[in-house]
Design a protein around this motif. Sequence first.
Motif, PDB file in Angstrom:
ATOM      1  N   GLU A 144      -3.722   9.431  -5.288  1.00  0.00           N
ATOM      2  CA  GLU A 144      -3.069  10.196  -7.194  1.00  0.00           C
ATOM      3  C   GLU A 144      -1.496   9.112  -7.707  1.00  0.00           C
ATOM      4  O   GLU A 144      -1.177  10.504  -8.444  1.00  0.00           O
ATOM      5  CB  GLU A 144      -2.730  11.540  -6.481  1.00  0.00           C
ATOM      6  CG  GLU A 144      -4.151  12.243  -6.088  1.00  0.00           C
ATOM      7  CD  GLU A 144      -4.237  13.924  -5.987  1.00  0.00           C
ATOM      8  OE1 GLU A 144      -3.697  14.298  -7.016  1.00  0.00           O
ATOM      9  OE2 GLU A 144      -5.180  14.388  -5.028  1.00  0.00           O
ATOM     10  N   ASP A 145      -0.727   9.053  -6.474  1.00  0.00           N
ATOM     11  CA  ASP A 145       0.336   7.853  -7.033  1.00  0.00           C
ATOM     12  C   ASP A 145       0.009   6.644  -7.307  1.00  0.00           C
ATOM     13  O   ASP A 145      -0.377   6.530  -6.461  1.00  0.00           O
ATOM     14  CB  ASP A 145       1.489   9.343  -6.425  1.00  0.00           C
ATOM     15  CG  ASP A 145       1.371  10.676  -5.837  1.00  0.00           C
ATOM     16  OD1 ASP A 145       1.364  11.213  -6.928  1.00  0.00           O
ATOM     17  OD2 ASP A 145       0.372  10.852  -5.417  1.00  0.00           O
ATOM     18  N   ASP A 146       1.788   6.182  -7.498  1.00  0.00           N
ATOM     19  CA  ASP A 146       1.954   5.237  -7.727  1.00  0.00           C
ATOM     20  C   ASP A 146       2.964   4.533  -6.249  1.00  0.00           C
ATOM     21  O   ASP A 146       2.600   3.286  -5.761  1.00  0.00           O
ATOM     22  CB  ASP A 146       2.922   4.782  -8.652  1.00  0.00           C
ATOM     23  CG  ASP A 146       2.467   5.167 -10.456  1.00  0.00           C
ATOM     24  OD1 ASP A 146       0.971   4.430 -10.374  1.00  0.00           O
ATOM     25  OD2 ASP A 146       2.604   5.941 -11.339  1.00  0.00           O
ATOM     26  N   ILE A 147       3.523   5.539  -6.062  1.00  0.00           N
ATOM     27  CA  ILE A 147       4.217   4.856  -4.944  1.00  0.00           C
ATOM     28  C   ILE A 147       4.582   6.238  -3.828  1.00  0.00           C
ATOM     29  O   ILE A 147       4.681   7.074  -4.416  1.00  0.00           O
ATOM     30  CB  ILE A 147       6.038   4.367  -5.298  1.00  0.00           C
ATOM     31  CG1 ILE A 147       5.924   3.916  -6.191  1.00  0.00           C
ATOM     32  CG2 ILE A 147       6.540   4.496  -3.791  1.00  0.00           C
ATOM     33  CD1 ILE A 147       6.865   3.214  -6.538  1.00  0.00           C
ATOM     34  N   ALA A 159      -3.343  -1.043   1.691  1.00  0.00           N
ATOM     35  CA  ALA A 159      -1.692  -0.747   1.367  1.00  0.00           C
ATOM     36  C   ALA A 159      -1.175  -1.895   1.492  1.00  0.00           C
ATOM     37  O   ALA A 159      -1.412  -2.184   2.086  1.00  0.00           O
ATOM     38  CB  ALA A 159      -2.131   0.477   2.108  1.00  0.00           C
ATOM     39  N   GLN A 160       0.064  -1.692   1.253  1.00  0.00           N
ATOM     40  CA  GLN A 160       1.788  -2.611   1.551  1.00  0.00           C
ATOM     41  C   GLN A 160       2.825  -2.053   1.315  1.00  0.00           C
ATOM     42  O   GLN A 160       2.616  -0.767   0.414  1.00  0.00           O
ATOM     43  CB  GLN A 160       1.309  -3.252   0.821  1.00  0.00           C
ATOM     44  CG  GLN A 160       1.823  -3.486  -0.726  1.00  0.00           C
ATOM     45  CD  GLN A 160       2.240  -4.714  -1.598  1.00  0.00           C
ATOM     46  OE1 GLN A 160       2.617  -5.677  -1.281  1.00  0.00           O
ATOM     47  NE2 GLN A 160       1.851  -4.585  -2.878  1.00  0.00           N
ATOM     48  N   VAL A 273       5.717   3.279   0.020  1.00  0.00           N
ATOM     49  CA  VAL A 273       3.868   2.287   0.294  1.00  0.00           C
ATOM     50  C   VAL A 273       3.435   2.503  -1.273  1.00  0.00           C
ATOM     51  O   VAL A 273       3.903   3.548  -1.547  1.00  0.00           O
ATOM     52  CB  VAL A 273       3.510   3.331   1.000  1.00  0.00           C
ATOM     53  CG1 VAL A 273       2.022   2.741   1.252  1.00  0.00           C
ATOM     54  CG2 VAL A 273       3.952   3.308   2.244  1.00  0.00           C
ATOM     55  N   MET A 274       2.717   1.567  -1.388  1.00  0.00           N
ATOM     56  CA  MET A 274       1.483   1.253  -2.730  1.00  0.00           C
ATOM     57  C   MET A 274       0.127   1.134  -2.081  1.00  0.00           C
ATOM     58  O   MET A 274       0.017  -0.015  -1.141  1.00  0.00           O
ATOM     59  CB  MET A 274       2.012   0.044  -3.095  1.00  0.00           C
ATOM     60  CG  MET A 274       3.601   0.008  -3.851  1.00  0.00           C
ATOM     61  SD  MET A 274       4.181  -1.261  -4.170  1.00  0.00           S
ATOM     62  CE  MET A 274       2.756  -1.854  -5.100  1.00  0.00           C
ATOM     63  N   ARG A 275      -0.589   1.588  -2.671  1.00  0.00           N
ATOM     64  CA  ARG A 275      -2.305   0.907  -2.589  1.00  0.00           C
ATOM     65  C   ARG A 275      -2.410  -0.204  -3.480  1.00  0.00           C
ATOM     66  O   ARG A 275      -1.978  -0.390  -4.861  1.00  0.00           O
ATOM     67  CB  ARG A 275      -2.857   1.940  -2.920  1.00  0.00           C
ATOM     68  CG  ARG A 275      -3.010   3.746  -2.384  1.00  0.00           C
ATOM     69  CD  ARG A 275      -3.966   4.194  -2.551  1.00  0.00           C
ATOM     70  NE  ARG A 275      -5.240   3.306  -2.200  1.00  0.00           N
ATOM     71  CZ  ARG A 275      -6.274   4.070  -1.569  1.00  0.00           C
ATOM     72  NH1 ARG A 275      -5.723   5.214  -0.913  1.00  0.00           N
ATOM     73  NH2 ARG A 275      -7.528   3.391  -0.921  1.00  0.00           N
ATOM     74  N   THR A 276      -2.957  -1.204  -2.455  1.00  0.00           N
ATOM     75  CA  THR A 276      -3.085  -2.650  -3.574  1.00  0.00           C
ATOM     76  C   THR A 276      -4.723  -2.346  -4.351  1.00  0.00           C
ATOM     77  O   THR A 276      -5.158  -3.543  -4.897  1.00  0.00           O
ATOM     78  CB  THR A 276      -3.195  -3.516  -2.438  1.00  0.00           C
ATOM     79  OG1 THR A 276      -4.039  -3.267  -1.610  1.00  0.00           O
ATOM     80  CG2 THR A 276      -2.029  -4.113  -1.768  1.00  0.00           C
ATOM     81  N   ASP A 277      -5.114  -1.721  -4.077  1.00  0.00           N
ATOM     82  CA  ASP A 277      -6.794  -1.688  -4.221  1.00  0.00           C
ATOM     83  C   ASP A 277      -6.548  -0.237  -6.355  1.00  0.00           C
ATOM     84  O   ASP A 277      -7.290   0.086  -6.318  1.00  0.00           O
ATOM     85  CB  ASP A 277      -7.689  -0.966  -3.683  1.00  0.00           C
ATOM     86  CG  ASP A 277      -7.425   0.772  -3.307  1.00  0.00           C
ATOM     87  OD1 ASP A 277      -6.489   0.798  -3.154  1.00  0.00           O
ATOM     88  OD2 ASP A 277      -8.525   1.750  -2.214  1.00  0.00           O
ATOM     89  N   HIS A 309      11.569  -6.644  -0.356  1.00  0.00           N
ATOM     90  CA  HIS A 309      11.261  -7.942  -1.289  1.00  0.00           C
ATOM     91  C   HIS A 309      10.182  -8.506  -0.137  1.00  0.00           C
ATOM     92  O   HIS A 309       9.393  -9.585  -1.272  1.00  0.00           O
ATOM     93  CB  HIS A 309      12.479  -8.794  -0.796  1.00  0.00           C
ATOM     94  CG  HIS A 309      13.434  -9.483   0.930  1.00  0.00           C
ATOM     95  ND1 HIS A 309      11.969  -9.494   2.136  1.00  0.00           N
ATOM     96  CD2 HIS A 309      13.478  -8.858   1.562  1.00  0.00           C
ATOM     97  CE1 HIS A 309      12.964  -9.543   3.156  1.00  0.00           C
ATOM     98  NE2 HIS A 309      13.476  -8.799   3.166  1.00  0.00           N
ATOM     99  N   ASN A 310       9.279  -8.168   0.474  1.00  0.00           N
ATOM    100  CA  ASN A 310       8.117  -7.999   1.384  1.00  0.00           C
ATOM    101  C   ASN A 310       7.691  -7.973   0.540  1.00  0.00           C
ATOM    102  O   ASN A 310       5.722  -8.047   0.469  1.00  0.00           O
ATOM    103  CB  ASN A 310       7.893  -7.433   2.811  1.00  0.00           C
ATOM    104  CG  ASN A 310       8.586  -8.189   3.807  1.00  0.00           C
ATOM    105  OD1 ASN A 310       9.279  -9.466   3.801  1.00  0.00           O
ATOM    106  ND2 ASN A 310       9.696  -7.398   4.948  1.00  0.00           N
ATOM    107  N   LEU A 311       7.692  -6.475  -0.696  1.00  0.00           N
ATOM    108  CA  LEU A 311       6.893  -6.302  -1.545  1.00  0.00           C
ATOM    109  C   LEU A 311       5.650  -6.953  -2.296  1.00  0.00           C
ATOM    110  O   LEU A 311       6.905  -8.272  -3.194  1.00  0.00           O
ATOM    111  CB  LEU A 311       7.402  -4.410  -2.053  1.00  0.00           C
ATOM    112  CG  LEU A 311       7.055  -4.019  -1.657  1.00  0.00           C
ATOM    113  CD1 LEU A 311       7.837  -2.899  -1.884  1.00  0.00           C
ATOM    114  CD2 LEU A 311       6.098  -3.320  -0.305  1.00  0.00           C
ATOM    115  N   ASP A 312       4.885  -7.131  -2.617  1.00  0.00           N
ATOM    116  CA  ASP A 312       4.321  -7.785  -3.579  1.00  0.00           C
ATOM    117  C   ASP A 312       4.256  -7.269  -5.246  1.00  0.00           C
ATOM    118  O   ASP A 312       3.537  -6.492  -4.995  1.00  0.00           O
ATOM    119  CB  ASP A 312       2.750  -9.042  -3.551  1.00  0.00           C
ATOM    120  CG  ASP A 312       1.858  -9.388  -4.802  1.00  0.00           C
ATOM    121  OD1 ASP A 312       2.922  -9.617  -5.619  1.00  0.00           O
ATOM    122  OD2 ASP A 312       0.865  -9.579  -4.745  1.00  0.00           O
ATOM    123  N   LEU A 313       4.793  -7.640  -6.042  1.00  0.00           N
ATOM    124  CA  LEU A 313       4.966  -6.471  -7.619  1.00  0.00           C
ATOM    125  C   LEU A 313       4.393  -7.450  -8.461  1.00  0.00           C
ATOM    126  O   LEU A 313       4.697  -6.868  -9.849  1.00  0.00           O
ATOM    127  CB  LEU A 313       6.424  -6.405  -7.163  1.00  0.00           C
ATOM    128  CG  LEU A 313       7.380  -5.287  -6.460  1.00  0.00           C
ATOM    129  CD1 LEU A 313       8.712  -5.089  -6.621  1.00  0.00           C
ATOM    130  CD2 LEU A 313       6.393  -4.654  -6.008  1.00  0.00           C
TER     131      LEU A 313
END
Lengths: 314, 314
Positions: A144-147, A159-160, A273-277, A309-313
């Motif tokens: 439901e959310d972005d972050i 998830a990342q 946390v973000m969902r990658t899907d 910096h580990n996040l793929d943005l």
Amino acid sequence: MDLRHISFRLLEVFMSVVKTGSISETARRLHLTQPTVSLQIKRLQEAVGEPLLLMQQQKLHVTDAGLELFKTCQQVFGHFDDYQDFLTELNGGARGRCKIAMVNTAQYILPKLLGPYSNLHPHVELPLEIGNRAEVLDRFERGEDDIYVFSHPPSLESAQAARFLHNPLEFIVPLNHPLAHVKAVKLTDLMQYRFLLRENGSATRMLFESELQSRGLVLSDSVQMASNEAIRVAVASGMGIAVLSRHVLATDDTSFKILNVTDTHLASHWYFVMRTDRHISHAARNFLKFAQQHVEQYLGTQWVRNELHNLDLN
Amino acid sequence: MDLRHISFRLLEVFMSVVKTGSISETARRLHLTQPTVSLQIKRLQEAVGEPLLLMQQQKLHVTDAGLELFKTCQQVFGHFDDYQDFLTELNGGARGRCKIAMVNTAQYILPKLLGPYSNLHPHVELPLEIGNRAEVLDRFERGEDDIYVFSHPPSLESAQAARFLHNPLEFIVPLNHPLAHVKAVKLTDLMQYRFLLRENGSATRMLFESELQSRGLVLSDSVQMASNEAIRVAVASGMGIAVLSRHVLATDDTSFKILNVTDTHLASHWYFVMRTDRHISHAARNFLKFAQQHVEQYLGTQWVRNELHNLDLN
DNA sequence: ATCAGATATAGATATTTATCTATAACTAAC
DNA sequence: GTTAGTTATAGATAAATATCTATATCTGAT
């Protein structure tokens, strides 16, 4: 008029012809051949069902229908230009929405980051959801959310997560508590007292209970309370003792006493946390980039563990 | 955003999906298959370069970019609807322009038709050009107007003409003229007097002079004057006699005397003339249809010769 | 009379588009 | 757990579109 047979390209060409007053000149400007432009105009006229341009005495003359169409085109392209501007802002992260869901405890620290970000990008909407771990996890499952902000991120392949803040736990007792003035205590010394705990599943409680279990300890008495504030106030008024995140305790709050437990250092970390899907809004990406660059500035260097910096943005 | 790859059809489909909130439902409404709609949306998203719709928990969710595009589409289609309305009015002859060029003499009669027409269609512009025969002929050659009014239409294959009004010529003399009270005169009786004539090429003069020539007559004296009014006033003040269109002479004007010339009945007709090689505006067509139906009503049955049905107005 | 420059038309072609059918994959409900 | 209803994907095809080159025709200027 049959809109189906009219393309934006056709209208562009038409506008150019009206502006230049010449088919050949338009062909030159648009890098087309003259017959192409002639044909386009012819097709447009067929689609409109009305003559738009007339050859009169070797001059192109725009008919009433043509002039009105020209005006219409100006408006229409104007709207698309506006839309393009909107997209550009959206892409630059200067506009849009970034929905963030966080667990209760995070509400003490995240606003320090959200405030400056919101000032920088006033057109970005930042709806916040605050709930206990179970509620936020639910939202996460449904995307439901972005972050999401967790201290124990769910391990899902879609998830990342990256941590950004150290979250030490402290033991607090009432000012008049027998241990209040003891220089150094051990975890076993606390077992006899009543503990005030958050609901099952809260990260703080999970961490604490797993520590107890691994050391074979059992609480003699505990009471469950719904919020960190309720616990803090209850401790201050003598209802019992508790373990709470350092960030929940204001440094100048003297209504309770923090113990120096020498054999136990409980701590976790806060994670973004973000969902990658799921599609991540530009605004969300942008916020995370902002966080990556400014987390030390706004949350102080003492507790920050910046691994964003580990996040793929991208 | 690449407008070149966006068609109006694509936007229509997109709008329907946003409105119905369902791809399948849209497919049903637009008589398409569901994969078609899916693909269209996909293509539109590629062209825009931004997700417009997201599947979230089995529901279609419109993104910010999608919502903004939807609004843009509403505006754009609104403009085209307006344009369609404009075209409809144009086609119905209720809007537009009908340029008419007429020779001087016609200005006494045509306004009787133009007035009522203009009241009926207030949005139709009716620019009038009035000139002598040479000037109007010039305009005709260059095709500057929609309709021309001549009494001797040029015979060109790319022109069609139809007469609508009888144009009898009358001989007028000053009130104190020797012939003023003679019951019946003959053409030869007039030759000794000074004639006031319009410029060479005027239809009235052409007709008169060709009559003289065919009967072997020659004027003893003539003066050229630039307008019908000038001639009428000059006759009234005794400068000479003249031959003028009946329509130029008000029936209640008693400042001169109309002769009864028994052996000469000069007359021509007024013609509406259109070029067939030029686009005729709907307004012009519409005016001629109006004229065909109402010429008797507004010009009176006495002089009308309505042959306008000969015009091809389609 | 020729020339230069305009527009129009015809014929050809490669690309793009709209659309279908068949099928897969997911989910809610029965 | 079968069914009915969603959306997504793959593959196929006929139609439409954007172009081009070559050529014709007209006109005004040299």
